[in-house]
Design an enzyme around this catalytic site. Sequence first.
Site, PDB file in Angstrom:
ATOM      1  N   HIS A 117      87.409  15.755  35.288  1.00  0.00           N
ATOM      2  CA  HIS A 117      86.783  16.843  36.050  1.00  0.00           C
ATOM      3  C   HIS A 117      85.897  16.326  37.180  1.00  0.00           C
ATOM      4  O   HIS A 117      85.477  17.110  38.053  1.00  0.00           O
ATOM      5  CB  HIS A 117      85.969  17.746  35.114  1.00  0.00           C
ATOM      6  CG  HIS A 117      86.057  19.198  35.466  1.00  0.00           C
ATOM      7  ND1 HIS A 117      86.152  19.655  36.757  1.00  0.00           N
ATOM      8  CD2 HIS A 117      86.076  20.314  34.688  1.00  0.00           C
ATOM      9  CE1 HIS A 117      86.208  20.963  36.776  1.00  0.00           C
ATOM     10  NE2 HIS A 117      86.170  21.404  35.520  1.00  0.00           N
ATOM     11  N   ASP A 177      89.682  19.349  40.117  1.00  0.00           N
ATOM     12  CA  ASP A 177      89.149  20.661  39.773  1.00  0.00           C
ATOM     13  C   ASP A 177      90.153  21.428  38.914  1.00  0.00           C
ATOM     14  O   ASP A 177      91.364  21.175  38.957  1.00  0.00           O
ATOM     15  CB  ASP A 177      88.853  21.465  41.040  1.00  0.00           C
ATOM     16  CG  ASP A 177      87.731  20.861  41.862  1.00  0.00           C
ATOM     17  OD1 ASP A 177      86.873  20.185  41.258  1.00  0.00           O
ATOM     18  OD2 ASP A 177      87.714  21.058  43.087  1.00  0.00           O
TER      19      ASP A 177
END
Length: 431
Positions: free
Chosen positions: A403, A407
């Site tokens: 992450h 995204d």
Amino acid sequence: MGSYSFKLPDIGEGIAEAEIVAWHVAVGDVVEEDAPLADVMTDKATVEMTSPVAGKVVRIAGEAGEMIAIGSVLAEFEVEGDVAVEPEPAPAVETAPNEAAQVVKPEPNPSPSPLRGEGGERGSAGDSSAAPVSTSAPLPGGEREEKRVLASPAVRQRAKNLGIDLAQVKTAEDGRVRHADLDAFLSYNAGGGYRPAGSARADEQVKVIGLRRRIAENMAAAKRAIPHFTYVEEIDVTKLEELRADLNATRGAKPKLTMLPLLITAICKTIPQFPMINARYDDEAGIVTRSGAVHLGMATQTDGGLMVPVIRDAQDRNVWQLATEIVRLADAARTGKATSAELSGSTLTITSLGPLGGIATTPVINRPEVAIIGPNKVVERPVFRDGQVVAAKLMNLSISCDHRVVDGWDAASYVQALKRLIETPALLFVD
């Protein structure tokens, strides 16, 4: 009688130390020249060290799982006559590459491992005058015979810990003893006879060394350093399976296609639109390298543990070439013939449990990559299509991402692009 000290040679990878994975001899054993002494593991491979002389083993350096510095004494021998000068060690032979891609190195231990031998106190590798301590007895005759049986170092060590003669263990047609064979042997021969179903087995302590330790370190580092998230989507693979059946029916001398080459083709065709997926993150330097080529890691289960051979330039291979390379690399990994170059440098990894499948998986990222893709089991279920209930072959596809780099929107968009391609498989062959 004379003495001979065998030093761990430079294996040619620029390393300072190696891990002792397994001993094939014990103090007191009499060995022939070129007989196996020990398996040692570098960051790249497991290497079998052989005896440069014939003689009696009087000292060995450390236990399985300990680190030993390059150039320190691995073993000392009592030999016939006087040995004034030790010959230059022969290059080590790589026998079983063991790298789960981009393994995390253990903390360095620059000091040589202590030698252990017959009688007296324990001394350092560099102090041959110190009186060593007796730590092991000669191997029983039966254990010497087991060296001729095909088995991985982990299986040999487990059999030795359990007191099992590998020569007595029944195996598959290839003759290689695996952990499952040891389990079967224990089930039917514990205590010298058949053990009734449901009776408890004795507790077993298994030392975490070699490849198993590398895997543990790599996975722990990945989970500790990478904020994972996993996205799962259901994909209709009915048409893809029909296409695969048609291709196999007309393949001629080409290899039989599984679903994996077709999935890899779809992955490679969608990657250019989502370069953040096919990348490596150097978190210390703060640099993400988006790779122009797809060097696809292929998680492969072996007797020793998980290995990740790499399909180089997967984007340039057709489905038949991919099928051939998948079989070759998987066989090389499982037989210990994969080279260090074939076990490193991946930019994206795919992991599949094959027929075991499962509904969904949350695979752990192969650091320093930023994504890993996990196809799950194909199941046939009724679905509504144009107002009718029809049978469809469905598969869940999982993707885990870093992450910090990827995204959620990017991951979901990428899987949706994969879904469109897989559900319209004719597009796999359109440039």
